[in-house]
Design an enzyme around this catalytic site. Sequence first.
Site, short mmCIF file in Angstrom:
data_model
loop_
_atom_site.label_atom_id
_atom_site.label_comp_id
_atom_site.label_asym_id
_atom_site.label_seq_id
_atom_site.Cartn_x
_atom_site.Cartn_y
_atom_site.Cartn_z
N ARG A 152 6.75 120.44 70.71
CA ARG A 152 7.86 121.33 70.99
C ARG A 152 9.15 120.90 70.32
O ARG A 152 9.94 121.74 69.87
CB ARG A 152 8.06 121.40 72.53
CG ARG A 152 9.32 122.07 72.99
CD ARG A 152 9.49 121.93 74.49
NE ARG A 152 9.50 120.53 74.91
CZ ARG A 152 10.57 119.75 74.87
NH1 ARG A 152 11.71 120.21 74.41
NH2 ARG A 152 10.51 118.48 75.28
N GLU A 204 18.76 108.48 89.75
CA GLU A 204 18.12 109.76 89.44
C GLU A 204 17.20 110.19 90.57
O GLU A 204 17.21 111.34 91.00
CB GLU A 204 17.33 109.66 88.14
CG GLU A 204 16.62 110.97 87.79
CD GLU A 204 15.54 110.81 86.74
OE1 GLU A 204 15.32 111.76 85.97
OE2 GLU A 204 14.88 109.75 86.71
N TRP A 250 19.91 113.34 82.05
CA TRP A 250 19.69 114.78 81.92
C TRP A 250 20.77 115.49 81.09
O TRP A 250 20.71 116.71 80.92
CB TRP A 250 19.64 115.41 83.31
CG TRP A 250 18.35 115.14 84.03
CD1 TRP A 250 18.07 114.11 84.87
CD2 TRP A 250 17.16 115.93 83.96
NE1 TRP A 250 16.77 114.20 85.33
CE2 TRP A 250 16.20 115.31 84.79
CE3 TRP A 250 16.81 117.10 83.28
CZ2 TRP A 250 14.91 115.82 84.95
CZ3 TRP A 250 15.54 117.61 83.44
CH2 TRP A 250 14.60 116.98 84.27
N TYR A 297 13.16 119.43 89.51
CA TYR A 297 12.49 118.62 90.53
C TYR A 297 13.04 118.73 91.94
O TYR A 297 12.32 119.10 92.88
CB TYR A 297 12.53 117.15 90.11
CG TYR A 297 11.77 116.83 88.87
CD1 TYR A 297 10.40 116.59 88.89
CD2 TYR A 297 12.43 116.73 87.64
CE1 TYR A 297 9.69 116.28 87.74
CE2 TYR A 297 11.74 116.43 86.48
CZ TYR A 297 10.37 116.20 86.52
OH TYR A 297 9.68 115.91 85.38
N CYS A 319 7.58 117.09 84.33
CA CYS A 319 6.57 116.25 83.66
C CYS A 319 5.76 115.50 84.72
O CYS A 319 4.54 115.64 84.77
CB CYS A 319 7.24 115.29 82.69
SG CYS A 319 8.07 116.12 81.32
N ARG A 362 1.88 115.59 83.54
CA ARG A 362 1.25 116.47 82.55
C ARG A 362 1.60 116.07 81.13
O ARG A 362 0.82 116.26 80.20
CB ARG A 362 1.69 117.92 82.79
CG ARG A 362 3.19 118.11 82.56
CD ARG A 362 3.60 119.55 82.40
NE ARG A 362 5.03 119.60 82.14
CZ ARG A 362 5.58 119.64 80.91
NH1 ARG A 362 4.82 119.66 79.84
NH2 ARG A 362 6.89 119.67 80.76
N ASP A 372 6.19 110.74 77.75
CA ASP A 372 6.79 109.96 76.68
C ASP A 372 6.65 108.49 77.09
O ASP A 372 7.40 107.99 77.93
CB ASP A 372 8.26 110.37 76.53
CG ASP A 372 9.04 109.52 75.54
OD1 ASP A 372 8.50 108.51 75.05
OD2 ASP A 372 10.22 109.85 75.28
#
Length: 310
Positions: free
Chosen positions: A24, A62, A84, A126, A192, A212, A215
């Site tokens: 992507r 976070e 973010w 999230y 993710c 899913r 990194d």
Amino acid sequence: MHYEQQYLDLMRRIWTSGDERTDRTGIGTRSVFGAELRFDLSGGQVPLLTTKRVYWKTATREFLWFLTGETNIRPLCAQGVEIWTDWPLDRYRRETGEDISRADFSARIVADAAFAGQWGDLGPVYGKQWTDWPVYDSAGSDGAGALFRKRERGVNQVAELVRSLRTNPGSRRHIVEGWNVAELDAMALPPCHKTYQFHVADGRLSGLVYQRSCDVALGLPFNLWGGALFIRMLAQQCDLEPGELVWMGGDVHLYLNHAELVEQQLARLPEGSPRLEIGRRPESIFDYRIEDFAVTGYAPAAHIAAPVAV
């Protein structure tokens, strides 16, 4: 074998034999499909990487932000957490044409509530799904079809999880899910680490994280910490002992522009055994503060910088 060796083995496997693919971001990756890591959390153990510094306080801030249900980056930026910021910043640059620096953008987000409201929101990411999964009730029909009304508050999955762990520990439904198909297009980035499942046996709480897309160089160190932190907090709240973190990845990849990081990290040897201490037990899982957490025995190798793919 040191707990970190399995992470390094996965990194080496991806870099040396992973499939090279377009992605992507346009940067390109080497990836494998399907991977598993397991970490013992007993005795305060945590899967903090030692072959490079992991900023665990940033990752904790976070995670605590997720638990607030907040979707705007303003509270993160106010704490100096920029995990973010790149996504709203990218949108701002595209839509306004202003080549503002990340530091200036973040400072403006903190200083200007209206600006933050317009440019700092990430959509229902999230925390929104974890604490306010939307629910719709029937509102009758207009003759052309059924009508539905959204409830003012949705399902707080985390609160329900704590309740189920306390009252029905043997359940196979201890799950927190972030993959809300109906709202994916409204998110700055679809989740993710999308699914968390928990398991109680012999008074020990274990947790499985399914990711899913992963990194491995930049994201996974934070994700492992977050998964372990979640288990430790839940265990304390539910009078259980921490058991094991099981991490499972789908598309597990390294970006092609992370070559220097990968080579540096694979040349280092893991060492040490850091421990996480939680200084108090707050009234609920939503009341923890950053000051409640301390890590001892952590003496990692130097941080290795690498670009984030947006």
